[in-house]
Design a protein around this motif. Structure first.
Motif, short mmCIF file in Angstrom:
data_model
loop_
_atom_site.label_atom_id
_atom_site.label_comp_id
_atom_site.label_asym_id
_atom_site.label_seq_id
_atom_site.Cartn_x
_atom_site.Cartn_y
_atom_site.Cartn_z
N THR A 73 86.71 -54.93 34.06
CA THR A 73 85.40 -54.34 33.82
C THR A 73 84.70 -55.14 32.72
OG1 THR A 73 86.20 -52.88 32.07
CG2 THR A 73 86.27 -52.02 34.35
N TRP A 74 83.42 -54.83 32.51
CA TRP A 74 82.66 -55.50 31.46
C TRP A 74 83.36 -55.31 30.11
CZ3 TRP A 74 80.29 -53.79 27.00
CH2 TRP A 74 79.47 -54.71 26.36
N ARG A 117 86.56 -57.35 29.76
CA ARG A 117 86.33 -58.78 29.58
C ARG A 117 86.02 -59.14 28.14
NH1 ARG A 117 83.14 -57.91 34.26
NH2 ARG A 117 81.25 -58.61 33.20
N ALA A 131 84.97 -60.09 38.04
CA ALA A 131 84.26 -58.90 37.55
C ALA A 131 84.51 -57.72 38.48
CB ALA A 131 82.77 -59.18 37.45
N CYS A 141 71.88 -56.12 31.57
CA CYS A 141 71.88 -57.30 32.43
C CYS A 141 70.45 -57.46 32.95
CB CYS A 141 72.86 -57.10 33.58
SG CYS A 141 72.95 -58.50 34.70
N SER A 197 76.45 -58.60 32.30
CA SER A 197 75.73 -58.81 31.05
C SER A 197 76.43 -59.89 30.23
CB SER A 197 75.70 -57.52 30.24
OG SER A 197 75.10 -57.73 28.99
N GLN A 237 78.11 -61.33 27.18
CA GLN A 237 78.84 -60.65 26.13
C GLN A 237 78.76 -61.46 24.86
OE1 GLN A 237 82.47 -60.19 28.48
NE2 GLN A 237 82.22 -58.01 28.23
#
Length: 144
Positions: A24-25, A28, A71, A102, A136, A138
């Motif tokens: 997941t975001w 990560r 992702a 994003c 998005s 990071q």
């Protein structure tokens, strides 16, 4: 268990089979965690603070395989508009709430949070729930 203490600099060979590590975001951005790849290989990540793992990052090259970041599909809100001002206002309001964002060509996406319903109503925009990878950028967070 595969221990990842630094990012792999060399590209895997052409005959190497990718074993995705679906993250997941939020995952990560984590530098310390234990996970499993799609094929069930256990991976322990122990990277320097601030390291980001964008999709496509090769974490490990083994005998005939390599572990690559993918992702995960996540619940998001997506606002579409052909008006730059509307998207800028939506992006400003989301950023003001410290949510990751994003930005696309004609859209803005944010991780799903039911509390954003009030924002969509106040801004008079239509936000559609969707399931898609949240990509998005990071960057390190800041403090006020």
């Amino acid at each position: 268990m595969i221990l990842v203490e630094q990012l792999h600099a060399a590209a895997p060979s052409a005959d190497s089979v990718a074993d995705p590590l679906v993250l997941t975001w939020e995952e990560r951005a984590k530098t310390r965690q234990k996970l499993a790849t799609r094929d069930g290989r256990e991976v322990a990540i122990k990277l320097p603070t601030g390291t980001r793992l964008p999709p496509g990052t090769v974490l490990h090259v083994g005998d005939g395989f390599h572990v690559v970041v993918e992702a995960a599909v996540e619940d998001v809100w997506v606002v579409h508009s052909h008006h730059a001002h509307t998207l800028a206002l939506v992006a400003y309001e989301i950023g003001n709430r410290h949510f990751p964002i994003c930005i696309g060509e004609d859209s803005v996406a944010v991780l799903y949070d039911h509390t954003l319903n009030e924002l969509w109503e106040r801004l008079a925009v239509t936000a559609h729930p969707a399931q898609q990878p949240f990509l998005s950028e990071q960057r390190p967070t800041h403090n006020h």
